[in-house]
Design an enzyme around this catalytic site. Structure first.
Site, mmCIF file in Angstrom:
data_model
loop_
_atom_site.group_PDB
_atom_site.id
_atom_site.type_symbol
_atom_site.label_atom_id
_atom_site.label_comp_id
_atom_site.label_asym_id
_atom_site.label_seq_id
_atom_site.Cartn_x
_atom_site.Cartn_y
_atom_site.Cartn_z
ATOM 1 N N MET A 30 0.852 -1.195 0.000
ATOM 2 C CA MET A 30 0.000 0.000 0.000
ATOM 3 C C MET A 30 0.891 1.250 0.000
ATOM 4 O O MET A 30 0.463 2.326 0.416
ATOM 5 C CB MET A 30 -0.933 -0.006 1.208
ATOM 6 C CG MET A 30 -1.924 -1.179 1.141
ATOM 7 S SD MET A 30 -3.418 -0.931 2.095
ATOM 8 C CE MET A 30 -2.751 -0.781 3.729
ATOM 9 N N GLY A 31 2.127 1.102 -0.442
ATOM 10 C CA GLY A 31 3.030 2.247 -0.499
ATOM 11 C C GLY A 31 3.571 2.609 0.866
ATOM 12 O O GLY A 31 3.576 1.789 1.780
ATOM 13 N N GLY A 36 11.106 -2.883 5.439
ATOM 14 C CA GLY A 36 10.407 -4.178 5.383
ATOM 15 C C GLY A 36 9.985 -4.488 3.947
ATOM 16 O O GLY A 36 10.188 -5.601 3.443
ATOM 17 N N HIS A 37 9.390 -3.482 3.280
ATOM 18 C CA HIS A 37 9.003 -3.689 1.875
ATOM 19 C C HIS A 37 10.234 -3.940 1.002
ATOM 20 O O HIS A 37 10.211 -4.772 0.103
ATOM 21 C CB HIS A 37 8.293 -2.438 1.334
ATOM 22 C CG HIS A 37 7.010 -2.105 2.030
ATOM 23 N ND1 HIS A 37 6.869 -1.003 2.835
ATOM 24 C CD2 HIS A 37 5.809 -2.724 2.036
ATOM 25 C CE1 HIS A 37 5.638 -0.953 3.294
ATOM 26 N NE2 HIS A 37 4.967 -1.986 2.842
ATOM 27 N N GLY A 150 5.100 -9.902 3.913
ATOM 28 C CA GLY A 150 5.836 -9.882 5.176
ATOM 29 C C GLY A 150 5.094 -10.668 6.258
ATOM 30 O O GLY A 150 3.862 -10.670 6.305
ATOM 31 N N LYS A 152 5.012 -9.821 9.235
ATOM 32 C CA LYS A 152 4.465 -8.957 10.288
ATOM 33 C C LYS A 152 2.941 -9.048 10.307
ATOM 34 O O LYS A 152 2.329 -9.101 11.358
ATOM 35 C CB LYS A 152 4.896 -7.503 10.126
ATOM 36 C CG LYS A 152 4.453 -6.691 11.340
ATOM 37 C CD LYS A 152 4.855 -5.264 11.264
ATOM 38 C CE LYS A 152 3.972 -4.480 10.354
ATOM 39 N NZ LYS A 152 2.576 -4.343 10.845
ATOM 40 N N SER A 188 6.637 -0.595 10.266
ATOM 41 C CA SER A 188 5.267 -0.491 9.775
ATOM 42 C C SER A 188 5.107 0.894 9.167
ATOM 43 O O SER A 188 5.682 1.870 9.682
ATOM 44 C CB SER A 188 4.285 -0.638 10.940
ATOM 45 O OG SER A 188 3.008 -0.143 10.576
ATOM 46 N N ARG A 190 2.717 2.628 9.506
ATOM 47 C CA ARG A 190 1.990 3.445 10.489
ATOM 48 C C ARG A 190 2.914 4.051 11.540
ATOM 49 O O ARG A 190 2.507 4.964 12.250
ATOM 50 C CB ARG A 190 0.938 2.581 11.200
ATOM 51 C CG ARG A 190 -0.204 2.161 10.296
ATOM 52 C CD ARG A 190 -1.299 1.476 11.093
ATOM 53 N NE ARG A 190 -2.549 1.446 10.363
ATOM 54 C CZ ARG A 190 -2.900 0.522 9.495
ATOM 55 N NH1 ARG A 190 -2.077 -0.475 9.250
ATOM 56 N NH2 ARG A 190 -4.049 0.581 8.869
HETATM 57 O O1 PAF Z 1 -0.117 -5.653 3.586
HETATM 58 C C1 PAF Z 1 -0.529 -4.754 2.823
HETATM 59 O O2 PAF Z 1 0.156 -3.767 2.538
HETATM 60 C C2 PAF Z 1 -1.928 -4.857 2.247
HETATM 61 O O3 PAF Z 1 -2.802 -5.442 3.150
HETATM 62 C C3 PAF Z 1 -1.973 -5.587 0.888
HETATM 63 C C4 PAF Z 1 -1.529 -7.030 1.013
HETATM 64 C C5 PAF Z 1 -1.069 -4.867 -0.105
HETATM 65 C C6 PAF Z 1 -3.385 -5.584 0.339
HETATM 66 O O4 PAF Z 1 -3.870 -4.279 0.186
#
Ligand code: PAF
Length: 302
Positions: A30-31, A36-37, A150, A152, A188, A190
């Site tokens: 979700m950007g 982590g990403h 992930g 998490k 995260s 967030r």
């Molecule tokens: O983990 C996330 O970022 C979201 O839940 C996902 C898997 C991209 C689905 O919108």
């Protein structure tokens, strides 16, 4: 690297890649990308010939309008991070591209019963239907691939695995280790919403998990004892309000009072820290599923 916004372009480019014999690695996000990403992209890069990252803040998985309104959106920085990570394709659709009749309800959705129902599912009704629906759509757009998630969001990973098995989707789901800051806080998107005091307090989640794991390793096999110990750790921090701290089976996510095999246990925790809901988890027996943040990525998220 190509950045595309339409379903048709994304589908076409990944189909072309497969037609030339290349394997596709998909990283749904979700950007507001953090280390982590990046670790998911790095893994996909090492294992697949073409890497596609999706960036879409999916309104279907947010119950709380405040939560989606405050969700960080940093597309330009995200695209830069994808370039640096050696990604080939970014798919960043609009809400109307994904849900053409939005905000009218989406007629066809995916619900995964059982594994989606407790914990996050109970506290955030409809959340996992939204996740399963958008992930099913992304898998349908991307086509046969390996998809990296992930650990998490441990329950999310279980929901996605169940959906893929039940719907026979041509996707191999790869779970990747949690990436933590040096003090133990799980990364995260967030976390950026935490004040300095809340950020300091938030580390209590990983401390509670470490307490639970130490008890389990020390031979405590009662779920309720572990849950109580984790609760006490969290309650020592006044800025944090615990939602749940539990020991569950790592596949079905069901809590059983007597733990027969600590290796099959996952400790899950969720709490509100100021305005932010945070989740974390760890394996029952070891922290093998965590990895330190490479220093250069810490700079990016600072
Ligand atoms: O983990 C996330 O970022 C979201 O839940 C996902 C898997 C991209 C689905 O919108």
């Amino acid at each position: 690297m190509r950045v595309v916004e339409t379903v048709a372009e994304c589908r076409e480019l990944l189909q072309q890649a497969r037609a030339t014999g290349r394997t596709v690695g998909l990283v749904p996000t979700m950007g507001a990308l953090h280390a982590g990403h990046i670790s998911l992209m790095t893994r996909a890069r090492a294992e697949c010939e073409v890497v596609a990252v999706t960036i879409f803040v999916n309104p279907l998985q947010f119950g709380d309008p405040e939560d989606i309104a405050h969700y960080p959106r940093t597309l330009d920085r995200d695209v830069e991070a994808c370039t640096e990570a050696g990604v080939d394709l970014v798919f960043a659709p609009s809400v109307l591209e994904m849900y053409p009749h939005w905000p009218a309800p989406v007629a066809t959705t995916v619900s995964v019963v059982g594994v989606s129902e407790g914990w996050e599912g109970a506290s955030r009704p409809g959340h996992f239907d939204g996740v399963a629906t958008v992930v099913a759509k992304l898998f349908s757009i991307a086509g046969p691939s390996r998809a990296y998630f992930g650990e998490k969001d441990f329950q999310q990973l279980a929901v996605v695995r169940q959906m893929v098995a039940d719907l026979s989707l041509p996707v191999e789901v790869v779970g990747c280790p949690i990436v933590r800051e040096r003090d133990g806080l799980a990364l995260s998107s967030r976390n950026v919403r935490l004040s300095p005091e809340e950020r300091r307090a938030a580390v209590v989640l990983s401390r509670a998990l470490a307490t639970g794991r130490a008890l389990l390793e020390g031979g405590v096999h009662y779920s309720s004892t572990l849950a109580e110990a984790m609760r006490q750790v969290v309650e020592s921090e006044p800025l944090v309000r615990l939602d749940y701290a539990v020991a569950v089976g790592h596949q079905d996510l069901v809590a059983r009072e007597i733990i027969e095999d600590p290796a099959s246990v996952r400790l899950l925790i969720a709490a509100e820290v100021g305005p932010v809901r945070l989740i974390d988890n760890c394996a029952g027996l070891e922290v093998a599923s965590t990895q330190a943040v490479p220093a250069r990525h810490l700079e990016r998220i600072a």
